[in-house]
Design an enzyme around this catalytic site. Structure first.
Site, PDB file in Angstrom:
ATOM      1  N   LYS A  96       2.781  23.899  16.714  1.00  0.00           N
ATOM      2  CA  LYS A  96       3.803  24.926  16.499  1.00  0.00           C
ATOM      3  C   LYS A  96       3.526  25.660  15.191  1.00  0.00           C
ATOM      4  O   LYS A  96       3.234  25.026  14.170  1.00  0.00           O
ATOM      5  CB  LYS A  96       5.180  24.260  16.451  1.00  0.00           C
ATOM      6  CG  LYS A  96       6.350  25.241  16.448  1.00  0.00           C
ATOM      7  CD  LYS A  96       7.682  24.493  16.436  1.00  0.00           C
ATOM      8  CE  LYS A  96       8.873  25.397  16.639  1.00  0.00           C
ATOM      9  NZ  LYS A  96      10.160  24.673  16.631  1.00  0.00           N
ATOM     10  N   SER A 149      13.504  26.642  20.113  1.00  0.00           N
ATOM     11  CA  SER A 149      12.531  27.557  19.568  1.00  0.00           C
ATOM     12  C   SER A 149      11.085  27.219  19.948  1.00  0.00           C
ATOM     13  O   SER A 149      10.220  28.076  19.896  1.00  0.00           O
ATOM     14  CB  SER A 149      12.639  27.597  18.040  1.00  0.00           C
ATOM     15  OG  SER A 149      12.282  26.350  17.477  1.00  0.00           O
ATOM     16  N   SER A 172      15.107  22.119  19.497  1.00  0.00           N
ATOM     17  CA  SER A 172      13.926  22.944  19.769  1.00  0.00           C
ATOM     18  C   SER A 172      12.711  22.223  20.331  1.00  0.00           C
ATOM     19  O   SER A 172      11.757  22.866  20.756  1.00  0.00           O
ATOM     20  CB  SER A 172      13.507  23.679  18.507  1.00  0.00           C
ATOM     21  OG  SER A 172      14.397  24.742  18.299  1.00  0.00           O
TER      22      SER A 172
HETATM   23  N1  GLN Z   1      18.613  26.682  19.135  1.00  0.00           N
HETATM   24  C1  GLN Z   1      19.003  26.053  17.915  1.00  0.00           C
HETATM   25  C2  GLN Z   1      19.138  27.093  16.833  1.00  0.00           C
HETATM   26  O1  GLN Z   1      18.932  28.216  17.104  1.00  0.00           O
HETATM   27  C3  GLN Z   1      18.020  24.997  17.516  1.00  0.00           C
HETATM   28  C4  GLN Z   1      16.777  25.517  16.917  1.00  0.00           C
HETATM   29  C5  GLN Z   1      15.844  24.422  16.497  1.00  0.00           C
HETATM   30  O2  GLN Z   1      15.988  23.265  16.868  1.00  0.00           O
HETATM   31  N2  GLN Z   1      14.897  24.806  15.652  1.00  0.00           N
HETATM   32  O3  GLN Z   1      19.447  26.796  15.726  1.00  0.00           O
END
Ligand code: GLN
Length: 495
Positions: free
Chosen positions: A88, A163, A187
């Site tokens: 990532k 994400s 994410s």
């Molecule tokens: N969707 C969640 C957010 O927007 C989690 C994102 C993540 O785990 N990086 O904060």
């Protein structure tokens, strides 16, 4: 709609454990394996957009080093030596740009490797490239990437989740057999559920955050992603462990996750108590998702698990607390990206003050969701609002942790659907932040409490014919329980 899932045969269809066996037995070289995945990336990336950067030469050089050592009769550097991986683009690397999918960091080269990156290299794992994400890991669909969204290999008009959509899509399409994600509120687990792959958020403090670009430091955690529970466990073992460079890193021996995955594969769950969370049985969640969830629970019962219903009353407030605490930490962490200390510099033509340059740099460098969170967080932390918002949210955070603690007095693991629906269409929730945030309902309580969780494939939903995931949750430092139950479920799944 196009379907670009893992090919049925060839090197890219094999699991990481199978590839490692072949490489270590010298039936195939790491170079051949790595090249096969690079070819698959070249073929499918224009459609999927899962990789922001492909490090062809660097990956092949790492593969050659593994081959050379094995040919010389050396023992493999790790159980996964020679098997390549998708990283990532939130973890820094010295030999590839790290962008966090933001214009703010476009082209940024780090002077050092993240500890996770370093451990991968030491384990002989070639890094294929850097995968796409929502900008600075804020989002649930990958649409917040400054470099375009990732497309779901099961239906390219749909989101792969976020994400970490890039890593998940890479696994599901056969671009990589292994991946690294990061999980602040879901994410890793949420994209895994939408792409038929496995993703684990380890216990907070067990995988180093050194060199992981911070979104919300008290929630962020890097973790392993794979196509099977065993592959994910093998990778977990490589990256977990104490690191003096991360002040929140815990100095404890890592949980025996590989052993647990192997033990679970026999399918026997007798003596294991599994809790169902009352608050995660809601009206309005997709029928196909709930059917697979109920079938999974039934199957766990048949495998010998005792099923218990538990009450976690404060989970109803977890989403609101997360979406205050998370932006508060973001507003502080992202202050460094001002065009002076870090990041894009705009308006520096000699006629503007330093403040104007900082302001313009941030206006041009950040996308709308990142700005929204910085503003929300700054507001919630400001004098007069701090007590009403931030402090209240921290109180809810404690209550959520206490709900978990009470639940784990009764059971060994908790299970739930990973997401309320299967993958939605790109664009469908883009204009509605609340609908997007609601998609994280099942995953984010765990981050607030610092515990560990896994999403494991639970079959295609009958109503949409798209992947669903079963979420398994365990207490802090008991990550091995996820692997035991996950592997047992995976071994016997019928649908
Ligand atoms: N969707 C969640 C957010 O927007 C989690 C994102 C993540 O785990 N990086 O904060």
């Amino acid at each position: 709609m196009t379907n670009v899932v893992v090919p049925a045969e060839g090197l890219t269809s094999l699991t990481a454990a199978e590839l490692a066996d072949k490489i270590h037995a010298r039936e195939v070289t790491s170079r051949e394996v790595t090249q096969a995945f690079l070819d698959r990336i070249a073929e499918t990336n224009p459609e999927l957009n899962s990789f922001l950067h492909v490090g062809q030469e660097e990956a092949l050089a790492a593969a050659d080093a593994v081959d050379k050592a094995l040919d010389a009769g050396e023992k493999p550097a790790s159980a996964l030596a020679g098997v390549p991986l998708a990283l990532k683009d939130l973890l820094v690397t010295t030999d590839a740009p790290t962008t966090a999918a933001s214009k703010m960091l476009e082209g940024y080269m780090s002077p050092y490797d993240a500890t996770v990156t370093k451990r991968l290299r030491e384990a002989g794992i070639p890094i294929l490239g850097k995968t796409n994400l929502d900008e600075f890991a804020m989002g649930s669909s990958n649409e917040n990437s400054a470099f375009g969204p990732v497309h779901n290999p099961y239906d390219t008009e749909r989101t792969p989740g976020g994400s970490g959509g890039g890593t998940a899509a890479a696994l599901a399409s056969g671009q990589a057999p292994l991946g690294i994600g990061t999980d602040t509120g879901g994410s890793i687990r949420q994209p895994a559920a939408l792409t038929n792959t496995v993703g684990v958020k380890p216990t907070y403090g067990t995988v180093s955050r050194y060199g992981l670009i911070a979104a919300a430091s008290s929630l962020d955690q890097a973790g392993p992603c794979g196509r099977t529970v065993l592959d994910t466990a093998l990778l977990h073992e490589v990256i977990a462990g104490h690191d003096a460079f991360d002040a929140t890193s815990v100095d404890k021996p890592a949980a025996p996750v590989v052993e647990a995955a192997r033990e679970g594969a026999n399918g026997d769950l007798s003596g294991v108590k599994v809790g169902l969370i009352k608050q995660f049985e809601r009206d309005g969640w997709q029928d196909g998702v709930m059917e697979n969830y109920h079938a999974a629970v039934e199957q766990l019962r048949e495998q010998g698990a005792e099923i218990v219903e538990v009450d976690c009353p404060h989970f109803d407030e977890a989403l609101a607390a997360y979406y205050l605490i998370m932006p508060c930490e973001v507003s502080s962490n992202l202050a460094r990206f001002d065009g002076m200390r870090y990041g894009l510099r705009a308006g520096d033509d000699g006629s503007h003050s330093a403040e104007q340059v900082m302001s313009q740099s941030r206006a041009e460098g950040f996308g709308p969701e990142v700005k929204r969170r910085i503003m929300l967080g700054t507001y919630a932390l400001s004098v007069g609002y701090y007590d009403a918002y931030y402090l209240q949210a921290q109180r809810v955070r404690t209550l959520v942790a206490q709900d978990f603690a009470r639940a784990f007095e009764q059971v060994d693991v908790l299970v739930s659907p990973t997401t309320p629906t299967t993958a939605f269409k790109l664009g469908e929730k883009a204009e509605d932040p609340m609908a997007m945030y609601n998609f994280d309902l099942c995953t984010l309580p765990l981050n607030l409490a610092g515990l560990c969780g896994m999403s494991v494939p639970s079959g295609m939903a009958a109503d949409t014919n798209l992947p669903t995931g079963l979420q398994i949750m365990a207490p802090a430092f008991q990550d091995d329980r996820l692997y035991k139950v996950g592997a047992a479920y995976e071994a016997k799944r019928q649908n």
